[in-house]
Design an enzyme around this catalytic site. Sequence first.
Site, PDB file in Angstrom:
ATOM      1  N   ASP A  62     -42.163  52.742 -22.380  1.00  0.00           N
ATOM      2  CA  ASP A  62     -43.272  51.884 -22.796  1.00  0.00           C
ATOM      3  C   ASP A  62     -42.822  51.053 -23.997  1.00  0.00           C
ATOM      4  O   ASP A  62     -42.538  51.600 -25.063  1.00  0.00           O
ATOM      5  CB  ASP A  62     -44.473  52.777 -23.163  1.00  0.00           C
ATOM      6  CG  ASP A  62     -45.687  51.959 -23.543  1.00  0.00           C
ATOM      7  OD1 ASP A  62     -45.920  50.931 -22.893  1.00  0.00           O
ATOM      8  OD2 ASP A  62     -46.400  52.348 -24.482  1.00  0.00           O
ATOM      9  N   THR A  95     -46.048  44.676 -22.514  1.00  0.00           N
ATOM     10  CA  THR A  95     -45.465  44.575 -23.867  1.00  0.00           C
ATOM     11  C   THR A  95     -43.980  44.220 -23.803  1.00  0.00           C
ATOM     12  O   THR A  95     -43.508  43.365 -24.537  1.00  0.00           O
ATOM     13  CB  THR A  95     -45.641  45.903 -24.632  1.00  0.00           C
ATOM     14  OG1 THR A  95     -45.202  46.978 -23.807  1.00  0.00           O
ATOM     15  CG2 THR A  95     -47.083  46.137 -24.996  1.00  0.00           C
TER      16      THR A  95
END
Length: 553
Positions: A62, A95
Amino acid sequence: MSMRQPVFILSEDTKRTRGRDAQENNINAAKAVAAAVRTTLGPKGMDKMLVDTLGDVIITNDGVTILKEMDIEHPAAKMVVEVAKTQEDEVGDGTTTAVVIAGELLKQAQELLEQDVHPTIIASGLRQASHKCQEILENEIAVDVEVDDKEKLMKVGETAMTGKGAESARDTLREIVVNAITAVADETEDGYQVNVENVKVQKKVGGRAKDTQLVDGMIIDKEKVHPEMPKSVENAKIALISAPIEHKETEVDAEIQITNPDQLQQFLDEEEAMLKKLVNKIKESGANVVFCQKGIDDMAQHYLAKEGILAVRRARKSDLKKLARATGGNVVSNIDEISEEDLGQAGHIKEKRVSNENMLFIEDCKNPRSVSLLVRGGTEHVVDEVERALEDALKVVAVAVEDGKIVAGGGAPEVELAHRLREYAASVGGREQLAIEAFANALEIVPRTLAENAGLDPIDALVDLRNKHEAGEKAAGLNVFDGEVIDMWEAGVVEPLRVKTQAVDSASETAVMVLRIDDVISGGSGSGGDQPDMPGGPGGGMPGGMGGMGGMM
């Protein structure tokens, strides 16, 4: 002829970098941050292991988690980390995409600087390109999605989880995510509003990711306060109390003088009667379950157990608010004023044992405006990664419901935007045209990286994609599993529109901001403003000896 004295306006230990050196330094720092997360992009992206100074380990792909955990010093690199944080706050996914585009925009801008194109001209071109991208995305690429189109929303959730720790159970999880978001969505005049905070995510190590379950109500990680209380309650009437169920302290310091044992007994009896009165108030309201934010006196626990009322103490304030939404009750701050109208309702409440710990399940709520997810996984690291994937999926499905617009994934929007920007650049003319073309090249970093991370040839993949888009196939994207260029709508690779608009917007704004800096003044030693000797800029100082990530260029 007299010699002129130099004028010093800064202290001796101030470091200053100017002009091209400052730009190079900042751009290299930003590129190094993008390089650090680039290998995590897409379904075939790799994971990073982050070790902090205490030895705690996080394994994730992530983007925002990686960048938050990295101990980044360089100010320009910190600006790129802000891109990831903004993307996380606004959308919850994309992101890595946003950071990779920002890094590539600066790389393309660096090449223009070397050709003596002025930074303000590059900045102007990048802004024009960004505006054009927003127009094309909203008017020509995006497709409408309705809140009851669960099939499409499930595809959105599935795409967000692909390549993350939850992928093995994504068929189960995508349904859970969509059901949770549609349950808590509030209808407004302009559409829907979704507060993801109303979905409580509770982690418990044990079982498999597939054992993750959705509860149409609440899970409270507490147990009943007294062993004599019932373990389960059918047709629960729930009192939510934010005041302590204890004898009240006097507001002023008072001293009570007791001269004989009878007076002491009388004092204790009085305290007991006060507690009994509080419990009677709760019973008279019709409540058979109590959630109290503060403490419950031992004697009050005894009386509550005697009346067959299940009680929980020290419940979190946020949990009380969610319980109020889930059960339709009101949080009461004064027990004397509690009434039947304040009580929440649930079909049943049960104390269940999960991973050797007791938890309360409040289920079968009539119209749950707040729901819970119980996340399971074999180890702590697995549970954490499943939770991160679920939170991303919850946010993107919420965004898709709010905006009502989605786009194809798999690099399709980026290639389409690049194709359209090149056509647009020709109509602009002037030197800005170069910056718009540079923006188009930068966007293609997304499909190129997807191909690289999947072990495919990036040039072949890009050529195939360009050919399809030039032939008018707007949704043609890269299937990373077999290297074919296919229609992403048919493949079910779907993302909310806001993932793309926000990524393009924040990446271009950050690139423009970094480009416009031509002077870095850092006060004193120890500030990370000027580090030309470090590889790629911000290399050192990352936890767990992960230094020199700038060398990953």
